[in-house]
Design a protein around this motif. Structure first.
Motif, PDB file in Angstrom:
ATOM      1  N   ASP A  47       0.584  -1.598   0.241  1.00 15.03           N
ATOM      2  CA  ASP A  47      -0.327  -0.086  -0.052  1.00 15.03           C
ATOM      3  C   ASP A  47       1.132   1.050   0.104  1.00 15.03           C
ATOM      4  OD1 ASP A  47      -2.205  -1.770  -0.196  1.00 15.03           O
ATOM      5  OD2 ASP A  47      -3.205  -1.616   2.341  1.00 15.03           O
ATOM      6  N   LEU A  48       1.708   1.506   0.901  1.00 12.43           N
ATOM      7  CA  LEU A  48       2.602   2.509   1.172  1.00 12.43           C
ATOM      8  C   LEU A  48       3.944   2.365  -0.808  1.00 12.43           C
ATOM      9  CD1 LEU A  48       4.531   2.541   4.713  1.00 12.43           C
ATOM     10  CD2 LEU A  48       2.517   3.989   3.299  1.00 12.43           C
ATOM     11  N   LEU A  77       9.377 -10.104  -3.861  1.00 10.59           N
ATOM     12  CA  LEU A  77       8.365 -10.169  -3.226  1.00 10.59           C
ATOM     13  C   LEU A  77       7.044 -10.455  -3.508  1.00 10.59           C
ATOM     14  CD1 LEU A  77       9.533  -6.680  -1.468  1.00 10.59           C
ATOM     15  CD2 LEU A  77       9.266  -8.740   0.016  1.00 10.59           C
ATOM     16  N   ASP A  78       7.058 -10.925  -4.796  1.00  6.15           N
ATOM     17  CA  ASP A  78       5.436 -10.617  -5.987  1.00  6.15           C
ATOM     18  C   ASP A  78       4.468  -9.627  -5.360  1.00  6.15           C
ATOM     19  OD1 ASP A  78       4.109 -12.074  -7.625  1.00  6.15           O
ATOM     20  OD2 ASP A  78       3.161 -13.255  -6.387  1.00  6.15           O
ATOM     21  N   LEU A  79       5.063  -7.889  -5.589  1.00  2.19           N
ATOM     22  CA  LEU A  79       3.512  -7.563  -4.965  1.00  2.19           C
ATOM     23  C   LEU A  79       3.046  -6.380  -6.357  1.00  2.19           C
ATOM     24  CD1 LEU A  79       5.244  -5.719  -1.752  1.00  2.19           C
ATOM     25  CD2 LEU A  79       3.371  -7.212  -2.156  1.00  2.19           C
ATOM     26  N   GLY A  80       3.681  -6.910  -7.742  1.00  2.00           N
ATOM     27  CA  GLY A  80       3.103  -6.863  -8.816  1.00  2.00           C
ATOM     28  C   GLY A  80       4.354  -5.886  -9.590  1.00  2.00           C
ATOM     29  N   VAL A  87       7.707   1.599  -7.414  1.00  2.00           N
ATOM     30  CA  VAL A  87       9.165   2.023  -6.433  1.00  2.00           C
ATOM     31  C   VAL A  87      10.238   2.001  -7.229  1.00  2.00           C
ATOM     32  CG1 VAL A  87      10.234  -0.103  -4.914  1.00  2.00           C
ATOM     33  CG2 VAL A  87       7.747   0.482  -4.765  1.00  2.00           C
ATOM     34  N   CYS A  88      10.439   1.465  -8.698  1.00  2.00           N
ATOM     35  CA  CYS A  88      11.861   1.980  -8.804  1.00  2.00           C
ATOM     36  C   CYS A  88      11.844   2.331  -9.577  1.00  2.00           C
ATOM     37  CB  CYS A  88      12.158   0.585  -9.647  1.00  2.00           C
ATOM     38  SG  CYS A  88      12.369  -1.334  -8.458  1.00  2.00           S
ATOM     39  N   TRP A  89      10.380   3.516  -9.792  1.00  2.00           N
ATOM     40  CA  TRP A  89      10.740   5.037 -11.149  1.00  2.00           C
ATOM     41  C   TRP A  89       9.811   6.098 -10.278  1.00  2.00           C
ATOM     42  CZ3 TRP A  89      14.196   6.406 -14.745  1.00  2.00           C
ATOM     43  CH2 TRP A  89      13.600   6.961 -15.143  1.00  2.00           C
ATOM     44  N   HIS A  90       8.688   5.739 -10.650  1.00  2.00           N
ATOM     45  CA  HIS A  90       7.634   6.873 -10.580  1.00  2.00           C
ATOM     46  C   HIS A  90       7.713   7.503  -9.302  1.00  2.00           C
ATOM     47  CE1 HIS A  90       6.170   6.162 -14.247  1.00  2.00           C
ATOM     48  NE2 HIS A  90       5.617   4.389 -14.113  1.00  2.00           N
TER      49      HIS A  90
END
Length: 104
Positions: A47-48, A77-80, A87-90
């Motif tokens: 969620d975060l 982590l398989d969070l999609g 997380v990695c960009w936006h």
């Protein structure tokens, strides 16, 4: 992520608008041996991350593992895919106030 006090740091990121957490060191085999992230906190991590509060963090090249291990840990982590893109960009681009063609 506040290791080893993951829950406390997730609380802070939830409570305060301008607090975000980064993924430096966590979710890697190296760090999972020391202080693994608690499985029960994965929903809040998801969620975060989707709310822009989790950012890719790395201390490369000053880390005791390969850079790819950090990214593979996030994938595991398989969070999609949407979570990974956030997380990695936006999330970083948004935090820096960058928009347009740079924020793919």
């Amino acid at each position: 992520m506040g290791s080893p006090d993951y829950s406390t740091f997730l609380d802070l990121a939830t409570r305060y608008e301008r607090v975000a957490l980064d993924t430096t060191m966590v979710f890697t085999p190296f760090f999972d041996q020391l202080v693994p992230f608690p499985l029960e906190e994965r929903p809040r991590l998801r969620d975060l991350g989707q709310a822009g509060k989790i950012l890719l963090g790395t201390d490369f090249p000053n880390i005791p593992y390969e850079y790819a291990d950090q990214l593979q840990g996030l994938v595991r982590l398989d969070l999609g895919d949407a979570w990974l893109r956030a997380v990695c960009w936006h999330n970083l681009w948004s935090t820096l106030g960058l928009t347009g063609s740079h924020a793919l």
